[in-house]
Design a protein around this motif. Structure first.
Motif, short mmCIF file in Angstrom:
data_model
loop_
_atom_site.label_atom_id
_atom_site.label_comp_id
_atom_site.label_asym_id
_atom_site.label_seq_id
_atom_site.Cartn_x
_atom_site.Cartn_y
_atom_site.Cartn_z
N VAL A 180 48.46 33.14 54.02
CA VAL A 180 47.98 32.81 54.88
C VAL A 180 47.02 32.12 54.85
N TYR A 181 47.46 30.56 55.17
CA TYR A 181 46.33 29.13 54.67
C TYR A 181 44.65 28.74 55.13
N ARG A 269 50.76 28.44 56.78
CA ARG A 269 51.48 29.94 56.29
C ARG A 269 52.54 29.74 55.35
N SER A 270 53.08 30.70 54.22
CA SER A 270 53.90 30.76 53.36
C SER A 270 54.35 32.43 54.15
N PRO A 292 54.52 26.00 54.33
CA PRO A 292 53.62 25.23 54.74
C PRO A 292 53.95 23.91 55.07
N PRO A 293 53.85 22.52 56.48
CA PRO A 293 54.74 21.24 56.17
C PRO A 293 54.67 20.91 54.96
N THR A 294 53.64 21.15 54.10
CA THR A 294 53.55 19.62 53.60
C THR A 294 54.72 19.47 52.12
N GLY A 295 55.81 19.71 52.11
CA GLY A 295 56.58 19.55 51.60
C GLY A 295 57.75 19.55 51.86
N ARG A 341 58.18 27.65 46.47
CA ARG A 341 56.94 27.14 45.00
C ARG A 341 57.28 25.60 45.78
N PHE A 342 57.55 25.46 46.36
CA PHE A 342 56.74 23.69 45.89
C PHE A 342 56.57 23.27 47.21
N SER A 343 56.84 23.54 48.10
CA SER A 343 55.31 23.43 49.69
C SER A 343 54.28 24.32 49.15
N TRP A 344 54.19 25.43 48.41
CA TRP A 344 52.68 26.35 48.06
C TRP A 344 52.25 25.31 46.85
#
Ligand code: RFL
Ligand code: PHB
Length: 390
Positions: A180-181, A269-270, A292-295, A341-344
């Protein structure tokens, strides 16, 4: 009621699988907890990979996406007030992404289900899977005072992160991995021309910001906010001021602001649940994994689950070949973890972490400096962003 596949959840995952199976003559029923209006009011994903677009075509639902979706050949990363372009087309060997809202995808899928007279039951309460480890599983739900039982061969749990399917699997069987971020994204949709034709992911000491869009007249913006923040804490004016702070000056200067049409906060969240199968219950999409939506991977990962599950079910029903179903969980999870991995990585590189030390900032700076100076690093980003092969 009797059917071959009972699908729990009428979000994009469940509807896409329903449509694909129906086209192959495989009978199915979708049980959705909410009304159609409620599902269509959720503003979520905007970036679609080509594998997903192809699957929408195969489902005979891709026509409007092809017409109205915008092909994006790249995006920008802003750092220290400077814009750097990521040329997806060049670094992924000619691939691109499509900007087309999840809301529109869901609408297209509902329309296709209506056209084919597919069974989509809305406002289904107390949905529960039963006897999942037997050859005769069934699902019960309540519509008003009436309790209905659906007998089926397979149950698909496509009911999102908060759904009932994953929770029905015994804790002894399921392993859950979660991170959880310590922040969320505050998102605003506004009827304003987008500040940039291509997305801008902006790293800033006050926190991450993202400029996205839905059409030439509809913008979608996000800013990183502390977990404790509530939507009510953020007036439109406060949002626009904060967004401007976090963008390079030349971008902020041309930002057109306006009233928000939608404003919401999503925690980051992941999460992965393994395995994605329990007897004759199969999990797909957000029911099994969250990023998490970043990727921009969440919906696209859901689509790859559906691709594997659809092909596995067709092989089973048409050729009595159960190997796809046997291998589904392992195959889906292999791709899911790459999206994790990519989203993290994208999230870690671009956000401001509470409690971080100067060393962490230096590493973020170096990660970006390396990315902008290395074709190999750019290729790695690009091939993940456009979507790894199914
Ligand atoms: P959904 O969309 O959550 O749908 C699940 C459905 O199941 C219903 N349901 C139930 N039905 C019956 N019984 C129950 N007990 C039920 N419990 C729940 C729900 O009402 C719902 O209709 O899951 P699905 O179909 O797996 O789709 C996943 C996507 O929604 C999700 O991964 C994406 O939105 C993630 N995401 C993004 N993904 C991308 O690929 N690209 C993006 O650009 C992107 N941007 C985003 C995003 C998610 C965001 N938020 C808000 C989390 C941006 C944001 C801000
Ligand atoms: C969006 O347009 O909502 C969007 C785009 C890219 C992301 C996340 C969300 O990485």
């Amino acid at each position: 009621m009797k059917t071959q596949v009972c699908i729990i959840g009428g979000g994009p995952s469940g509807l896409l699988l329903s449509q694909l199976l129906h086209l192959q003559g495989i009978d199915n029923v979708v049980l959705e907890k909410h009304s159609r209006e409620y599902v269509l009011a959720r503003i979520r994903a905007g970036v679609i990979e080509h594998g997903f677009a192809k699957l929408m075509q195969e489902a005979q639902c891709g026509e409007r996406m092809q017409r109205e979706g915008q092909v994006h050949e790249g995006f920008f990363i802003a750092n220290a007030g400077v814009l750097h372009r990521v040329d997806l087309h060049k670094y992924s060997g000619g691939n691109t992404v499509i900007v087309y809202g999840q809301t529109e995808i869901t609408r297209d899928l509902y329309e296709a289900r209506d056209r084919m007279k597919g069974a989509v039951i809305h406002n289904a309460e107390d949905v529960r899977p039963h006897e999942m480890t037997t050859a005769t599983p069934y699902v019960t739900y309540r519509l008003g005072d009436e309790v209905v039982r659906v007998d089926c061969d397979f149950i698909v749990g496509a009911d999102g992160f908060h759904g009932v399917s994953r929770k029905s699997i015994p804790k002894t069987v399921l392993t859950e991995y979660e991170k959880v971020y310590p922040f969320g994204w505050l998102g605003v949709l506004s009827r304003t021309p987008p500040v940039s034709e291509e997305l801008i992911y902006s790293r800033h000491e006050r926190g991450f910001a993202l400029c996205s869009l839905r059409s030439p007249v509809l913008s979608r913006y996000y800013v990183q906010v502390p977990l404790a923040d509530k939507v009510e804490d953020w007036s439109d004016d406060a949002f626009w001021a904060e967004l401007k702070h976090r963008l390079p000056a030349e971008v902020a200067a041309r930002l057109v602001t306006g009233p928000s049409i939608e404003k919401s906060i999503a925690p980051l969240r992941s999460f992965v649940a393994e395995p994605m199968r329990y007897g004759n219950l199969f999990l797909a999409g957000d029911a099994a994994h969250i990023v998490p939506p970043t990727g921009a991977r969440g919906l696209n990962s859901a689509a790859s689950d559906i691709y594997y599950l659809y092909h596995a079910m067709v092989a089973y029903y048409k050729r009595s070949d159960a190997s796809g179903l046997e291998g589904y969980s392992a195959k889906a999870l292999a791709r899911v973890w790459k999206a994790q991995r990519f989203s993290w990585w994208m999230t870690t590189m671009l956000h401001t972490f509470p409690g971080s030390i100067e060393y962490d900032h230096k590493l973020q700076e170096t990660e970006l400096a390396y990315l902008f100076s290395s074709a190999a690093a750019m290729s790695s980003l690009a091939e993940n962003y456009v979507g790894l092969p199914f």
